[in-house]
Design a protein around this motif. Structure first.
Motif, mmCIF file in Angstrom:
data_model
loop_
_atom_site.group_PDB
_atom_site.id
_atom_site.type_symbol
_atom_site.label_atom_id
_atom_site.label_comp_id
_atom_site.label_asym_id
_atom_site.label_seq_id
_atom_site.Cartn_x
_atom_site.Cartn_y
_atom_site.Cartn_z
ATOM 1 N N ILE A 137 0.804 -1.444 0.075
ATOM 2 C CA ILE A 137 -0.099 -0.010 0.060
ATOM 3 C C ILE A 137 0.756 1.330 -0.080
ATOM 4 O O ILE A 137 0.451 2.293 0.374
ATOM 5 C CB ILE A 137 -1.110 -0.079 1.155
ATOM 6 C CG1 ILE A 137 -0.232 0.205 2.651
ATOM 7 C CG2 ILE A 137 -2.078 -1.298 0.826
ATOM 8 C CD1 ILE A 137 -1.301 -0.279 3.771
ATOM 9 N N GLU A 161 11.473 0.306 -7.800
ATOM 10 C CA GLU A 161 11.022 0.658 -9.214
ATOM 11 C C GLU A 161 12.324 0.751 -9.956
ATOM 12 O O GLU A 161 12.482 0.085 -10.915
ATOM 13 C CB GLU A 161 10.104 1.738 -9.163
ATOM 14 C CG GLU A 161 9.019 2.036 -8.312
ATOM 15 C CD GLU A 161 7.816 0.742 -8.646
ATOM 16 O OE1 GLU A 161 8.041 0.218 -9.579
ATOM 17 O OE2 GLU A 161 6.653 0.992 -7.726
ATOM 18 N N ILE A 231 4.779 -1.892 -18.940
ATOM 19 C CA ILE A 231 3.693 -2.118 -20.045
ATOM 20 C C ILE A 231 3.097 -0.443 -20.194
ATOM 21 O O ILE A 231 2.639 0.093 -19.204
ATOM 22 C CB ILE A 231 2.538 -3.066 -19.603
ATOM 23 C CG1 ILE A 231 3.031 -4.326 -19.242
ATOM 24 C CG2 ILE A 231 1.478 -2.907 -20.796
ATOM 25 C CD1 ILE A 231 2.323 -5.378 -18.621
HETATM 26 N N1 SAM Z 1 0.865 1.968 -4.558
HETATM 27 C C1 SAM Z 1 1.780 1.039 -4.358
HETATM 28 C C2 SAM Z 1 3.014 0.923 -4.716
HETATM 29 O O1 SAM Z 1 3.300 1.868 -5.794
HETATM 30 O O2 SAM Z 1 3.966 0.268 -4.167
HETATM 31 C C3 SAM Z 1 1.374 -0.573 -4.766
HETATM 32 C C4 SAM Z 1 0.204 -0.557 -6.125
HETATM 33 S S1 SAM Z 1 1.210 -0.110 -7.605
HETATM 34 C C5 SAM Z 1 -0.165 -0.249 -8.855
HETATM 35 C C6 SAM Z 1 1.998 -1.772 -7.885
HETATM 36 C C7 SAM Z 1 3.241 -1.795 -8.750
HETATM 37 O O3 SAM Z 1 2.468 -1.531 -10.178
HETATM 38 C C8 SAM Z 1 4.065 -0.676 -8.681
HETATM 39 O O4 SAM Z 1 5.163 -1.203 -7.811
HETATM 40 C C9 SAM Z 1 4.667 -0.597 -9.941
HETATM 41 O O5 SAM Z 1 5.849 -1.340 -10.189
HETATM 42 C C10 SAM Z 1 3.639 -1.488 -11.075
HETATM 43 N N2 SAM Z 1 3.138 -0.706 -12.167
HETATM 44 C C11 SAM Z 1 2.700 0.564 -12.153
HETATM 45 N N3 SAM Z 1 2.493 0.890 -13.543
HETATM 46 C C12 SAM Z 1 3.094 0.016 -14.162
HETATM 47 C C13 SAM Z 1 3.229 -0.281 -15.671
HETATM 48 N N4 SAM Z 1 2.965 0.809 -16.542
HETATM 49 N N5 SAM Z 1 3.765 -1.347 -16.149
HETATM 50 C C14 SAM Z 1 3.974 -2.334 -15.460
HETATM 51 N N6 SAM Z 1 3.977 -2.325 -14.044
HETATM 52 C C15 SAM Z 1 3.456 -1.193 -13.237
#
Ligand code: SAM
Ligand code: SF4
Ligand code: FES
Length: 356
Positions: A137, A161, A231
């Motif tokens: 979260i 990231e 993606i």
């Molecule tokens: N908000 C929390 C965080 O950022 O740690 C958890 C939810 S977030 C949606 C989970 C993961 O989605 C992120 O750590 C990120 O690596 C991944 N994510 C976000 N955008 C993405 C994309 N365009 N393609 C692939 N993975 C993505």
């Protein structure tokens, strides 16, 4: 070139160490079949044939952050936003237990609606079910991480990231790499099983920079590493901000899938006993992505246990798998896939057991 990488792979399968240059070499184009085969053998030697399932509950797609690559970013006005109320999150967790899951993962955008008190209540209720609980979260204060841990949360997943200062500043505006690292330190110090990971294939990212990311994950050291191929989401401004052109979409998917597999396989060589998921994003860009990942070093899958339309609205990126299926369907589907390659679903909570 080929001989050089063969030597590096064979050495690291024994020593579980690699230099930054050696990692970069393995990430570069060229036949990766030996890398995948070796990392599969290392997985088998240290972890056997069992696969851990973690039921993923995506409970809110509101986010106060604005990560440039992510569909949940606060400036994305095209997303239908939802929140699942605490009692319904607990109900979904109970159902997940009913499907035989031993771990539930609660994931969301950074949504202040779920105050520390609300989260503590949710966590303590779920922990009464005698299942393991992972939180994903986002960035919180030390006090919040401590309150969640005291309430019984077992694991925390926060991807770094990228450890590249420049990319981080560009793609995670309003956030800082320093604070992200501090959060991971706090998580680790509180005794959570610590999960992190990276995005692979971000515009402007180099194999040299990914090599540094991999060594950072070993430095923490993580108990779990989730590798996500980037993606492209057209509802985000990533290409405007990166200054790069959005290249051929199919080629991007192919490249990012292959590169993510390499990253995952190298992590397995370096950290032979950690938990590594075959990620949803991998299957989104390759129809056999999770099984291929399970055969290249991974030992975890995180099937979706969210119900109804919420799945579709948790649109981090387009084309996400399983958006129309039910939790029961996904549980059966993934079990069959795992069994079809001679592996089995683990019946325990699947904590990280250190072997090296
Ligand atoms: N908000 C929390 C965080 O950022 O740690 C958890 C939810 S977030 C949606 C989970 C993961 O989605 C992120 O750590 C990120 O690596 C991944 N994510 C976000 N955008 C993405 C994309 N365009 N393609 C692939 N993975 C993505
Ligand atoms: Fe929010 Fe996480 Fe997406 Fe960043 S990656 S915008 S913090 S949901
Ligand atoms: Fe969801 Fe196969 S795991 S449809």
């Amino acid at each position: 070139m080929k001989e050089k990488s063969t030597e590096i792979i064979n050495k690291s399968a024994q020593s579980h160490t690699l230099s930054e240059d050696e990692i970069a070499e393995l990430l570069k184009a060229g036949d990766a079949s030996l890398l995948f085969k070796t990392s599969d053998a290392v997985r088998k030697k240290y972890l056997g044939e069992e696969v851990h399932l973690r039921a993923l509950i995506e409970f809110s797609n509101y986010c106060k952050q604005n990560c440039v690559y992510c569909g949940l970013r606060r400036d994305n006005a095209r997303l239908n936003r939802y929140r699942i109320e605490p009692e319904d999150i607990i109900r979904l967790a109970k159902k997940a237990k009913g499907y035989g899951y031993k771990t539930v993962v609660l994931q969301s955008g950074e949504d202040p609606y779920y105050t520390t008190e609300k989260m503590v209540k949710i966590i303590s209720e779920i922990k009464k079910l005698d299942i393991a609980l992972t939180l994903s979260i986002g960035e919180k204060t030390y006090g919040q991480y401590k309150a969640f841990r005291d309430a019984g949360a077992d694991r925390y997943l926060l991807r770094i990231e990228t450890t590249d200062e420049e990319l981080y500043a560009k793609y995670d505006p309003g956030m800082s790499l320093e604070n992200r690292k501090k959060c991971l330190e706090n998580i680790k110090s509180l005794g959570y099983e610590t999960g992190s990971g990276i995005l692979v294939g971000l515009p402007g990212q180099t194999v040299e920079s990914i090599a540094k990311d991999i060594l950072y994950l070993k430095f923490i050291p993580v108990d779990m590493a989730g590798i996500g191929p980037f993606i492209y989401n057209p509802d985000t401004p990533i290409y405007e901000i990166s200054g790069e052109e959005s290249k051929d979409e199919q080629l991007n998917k192919k490249n990012n899938f292959e590169l993510s597999l390499r990253v995952m396989a190298i992590l397995r060589l370096l950290m032979p006993d950690i938990n590594i998921p075959a990620t949803t994003a991998m299957e989104t860009i390759n129809c056999n992505g999770r099984i291929t990942a399970l055969q290249s070093g991974a030992n975890v899958v995180m099937p979706n246990a969210t119900e109804g339309d919420y799945r579709k609205f948790y649109e981090i990126y387009p084309g996400k798998i399983c958006v129309s299926e039910s939790p029961a369907h996904c549980r059966l589907c993934i079990t069959n896939k795992i069994n079809s390659i001679g592996r089995s679903v683990c019946k325990h909570k699947g904590f990280h057991k250190r072997a090296v």
